[in-house]
Each structure stands twice: as structure tokens, then as C-alpha cells.
Enzyme design. Sequence first.
Site, PDB file in Angstrom:
ATOM      1  N   GLU A 192      -4.300  -0.681   5.450  1.00 49.42           N
ATOM      2  CA  GLU A 192      -4.628  -1.425   4.226  1.00 49.42           C
ATOM      3  C   GLU A 192      -3.380  -2.180   3.792  1.00 49.42           C
ATOM      4  O   GLU A 192      -2.272  -1.644   3.841  1.00 49.42           O
ATOM      5  CB  GLU A 192      -5.070  -0.430   3.142  1.00 49.42           C
ATOM      6  CG  GLU A 192      -5.300  -1.060   1.785  1.00 49.42           C
ATOM      7  CD  GLU A 192      -5.698  -0.030   0.710  1.00 49.42           C
ATOM      8  OE1 GLU A 192      -6.377   0.967   1.026  1.00 49.42           O
ATOM      9  OE2 GLU A 192      -5.297  -0.228  -0.441  1.00 49.42           O
ATOM     10  N   GLU A 215      -1.714  -5.662  -6.706  1.00 49.70           N
ATOM     11  CA  GLU A 215      -2.351  -4.443  -7.198  1.00 49.70           C
ATOM     12  C   GLU A 215      -1.505  -3.840  -8.302  1.00 49.70           C
ATOM     13  O   GLU A 215      -0.279  -3.858  -8.230  1.00 49.70           O
ATOM     14  CB  GLU A 215      -2.507  -3.412  -6.069  1.00 49.70           C
ATOM     15  CG  GLU A 215      -3.346  -2.214  -6.476  1.00 49.70           C
ATOM     16  CD  GLU A 215      -3.422  -1.140  -5.396  1.00 49.70           C
ATOM     17  OE1 GLU A 215      -2.581  -1.143  -4.478  1.00 49.70           O
ATOM     18  OE2 GLU A 215      -4.319  -0.284  -5.487  1.00 49.70           O
TER      19      GLU A 215
END
Length: 353
Positions: A146, A151
Site C-alpha cells: 500500500e 493521509e
Amino acid sequence: MVYRQTPARLLAVALVSSTAMMAQAASQYTLVDNFNASNFFNEFTFFSEADPTSGYVVYLDAATANQRSLAGYSEGGIFLGVDYENVTDISVAGRASIRVESKKMYNRGLFVADIAHMPAGVTDDDSCGLWPAYWTKGPKWLDDGEIDIIEGINNMSENAVTLHTQAPCVLDNTGAVDTTFVKRPDCSGGVGCLAQSKSDNNYGARFNAAGGGIYVHEWTDDAITAWFFSHSQPIPDSLSGSPNSSSSTLTLDTTNFGTPLAKFSSSQDCSMKGKFNNHNIVFNTDFCGGWAGVDWHLYPPCLQRAKTCEEWVANNPSYFETAYWLINSVKVYQPVDAPAAKREDKHTLHFTA
Ligand SMILES: *[C@@H]1O[C@H](CO)[C@@H](O)[C@H](O)[C@H]1NC(C)=O
Ligand SMILES: *[C@@H]1O[C@H](CO)[C@@H](O)[C@H](O)[C@H]1NC(C)=O
Ligand SMILES: *[C@@H]1O[C@H](CO)[C@@H](O)[C@H](O)[C@H]1NC(C)=O
Ligand SMILES: *[C@@H]1O[C@H](CO)[C@@H](O)[C@H](O)[C@H]1NC(C)=O
């Protein structure tokens, strides 16, 4: 094992012979996909299952999202919002939101996301409960890895670029700007390796106040590198004037991008080649869950507002009116010299043992 040894020796020669060519080719990219207000929703699907990270969220399907005006084309871009009108019953699964995933999967390439607005409150403290992300992931978590380009949670005000892989994988951030530091070098597992940036415009309310910006990340076998260009500052010519919308091919030269925000290079125990495979591009806005909710007590401005993240998010919809993505475009580039084309060259090499 004669068969094994011969290609290995050939490869060693091939690497030396083509170093100059490869170095030049590595930064040259051709546009292969341009996701924008003309085609985005044909190319991305709505994820409407239960949140794998246990968020206080209900991800809507395409029809419901569009009917509630929570997903669609707007202001020349792609709008992905959340329910900012309704108090939600604390006993239901959560607040309505959007998670979209690209239909296409990628292995390596250069990704250019021009984002006008990201999910955030009007101030950092008003972002309590939010967990927005722009990221890529393979079909099998965690084997396929990932990459989190944007984020954060709660009242965070600066972005962290994060990788998640299977162990072992310990990486540093050599070659990135001095202000970014590696908060955790071990990329394995759910926490991952974090390159924490220092910035007044690359995340949340201040990203939006600056008019958003362009996140670029380059994924090669050697490294995953990310740059950020705020719309409030000069943007490299190759990203601002061009890519010109009518042009189907375009070469970008990453060497003009300057020192990156974050850079994770392959190491002895961790090659990008094995750890990241078949990635879809994802945009989502989560609430609470395995990060923003679990760590709620570590964010004093949030804890002051409610005892739990869920309680805050359920009862205060108006704070989430600005919790939307407005994406101008996402462009995907592939190397001008695809690796497949190079195989031919290797077979014609001569070498003397
Ligand atoms: C609030 O809930 C009503 C009733 O379910 C729905 O019609 C409306 O679209 C919701 N508002 C938003 C912004 O989602
Ligand atoms: C959240 O707010 C508190 C109090 O203002 C501050 O000390 C902290 O640094 C903020 N957290 C982040 C990640 O910005
Ligand atoms: C949007 O993408 C499409 C398809 O790639 C392209 O033909 C079009 O020119 C793009 N539009 C803009 C405004 O960039
Ligand atoms: C855009 O690209 C096309 C094709 O390369 C070119 O003909 C055109 O002049 C370019 N337009 C602008 C405004 O740069």
C-alpha cells in the site's frame, strides 16, 4: 543449474552496458491515462462494502451518492463529499461518505494528482473525526503493498507519505527535503513507514486555503518518490502549462521537480519490485475507525469536543460541509521505454566470459 546461471551473468553485463540509457529513460514518461471531469466515474468504481478499517462510515453506492449530490462532476473537477446535513444515529454503521477505486491496476509509473480541495474542517481543529486518504493498494493486503500519498487524521496539519508492506522492509528517506523525517522506518504491517513532512500547505485546512496542489509520485523498482507543489507557489512548467489536455502523449522529466517531499529507496531486504503489485488508485473519506477513532484521546482539541470520535461525528454534521475532495485530474504516466521492449536489446548483447 546452468539455466539459472547464464541469465544472471548476462544480466550483470546488461546492467553495465545500458546504465546510461536507463538513467535517461528513467525520468521520461508518456501519458497513458487522464482521469478528469470527462471520464472519472467511468474509470472508478464505488466501494460500498463495510469499511475494512472499522470506520464510523457508510460508503454509498454510485446511484445513492449521485442522487444525494455527494459524488459528481463539479467546477470542472470530480466532487466526492460526505453527509454534512444529518445527525446520524450512533447505533448505525456511520456517516455517509464515498470511497472510489480505479478500475485499472498499475505496476510502476508516474502519478500526477491535481487536487483543488481535500476533506478538512475550516480549521485543523474542525477536522476532528476525519480520516481522508489518497492512496494505492494491490488486491491482496498486505502482500501487494500500500502506498499512501495523502493521509492524516483529526487535527493533523501536515502530510505523511506512508508505505505498508509485508516484513521485512526497513527503508530510509535519503534524498528528500531536510524537513521531512522518518517517523518509523519499518514499513511492515498496519502502521507502516512514515515520512512525516513539515509544511504549511500540504494537508487539510491549509492545503485548501492555498488552493490545493499537485501531488506527484513516481514508483520504480528502485524507489517510491513523492513531490508536492502547492497551487499557491510556482509549479514546474512541465506540470502547469502542459500536460496539455488534448495531447495524448507527453514526456515528463522528473529531474525538473526538485528535491522530493519523501523518498523511499529499495534496500537489501526490501525491493519495490516484490513488495508492491497491481495497484488500484483510491480516494476515500473515512471517519474514526482504526486510526482517527482509536487514537482520538491523543488529539486534545478533539478529545475536548467529545468523549469518543463516533459521538462527535454522529452529532456534528455541519463541521463536515467542507470535508470533500475536489479533484481536477489524476494523470498516469508510464516509462517511455517500457521494460518489455528492453528485453529484446538484452538478447542481442555480446559478452565474453
Ligand atoms: C440527509 O438525509 C436525507 C434523508 O435520508 C437525505 O435525503 C439527504 O440527502 C441527506 N443529506 C446528505 C447531504 O447526504
Ligand atoms: C493537535 O492540536 C494540539 C493542541 O493544539 C497540538 O498540540 C497538536 O500538535 C496538534 N496535533 C497535530 C498532529 O497537529
Ligand atoms: C480529460 O481526459 C480526457 C481523456 O483522457 C481527454 O481527452 C481530455 O482532453 C481531458 N480534458 C481536460 C480538460 O484535461
Ligand atoms: C496541445 O498539444 C497539441 C498536440 O501536441 C498541440 O498541437 C497544441 O498546440 C497544444 N496546445 C497548447 C495550448 O499548448
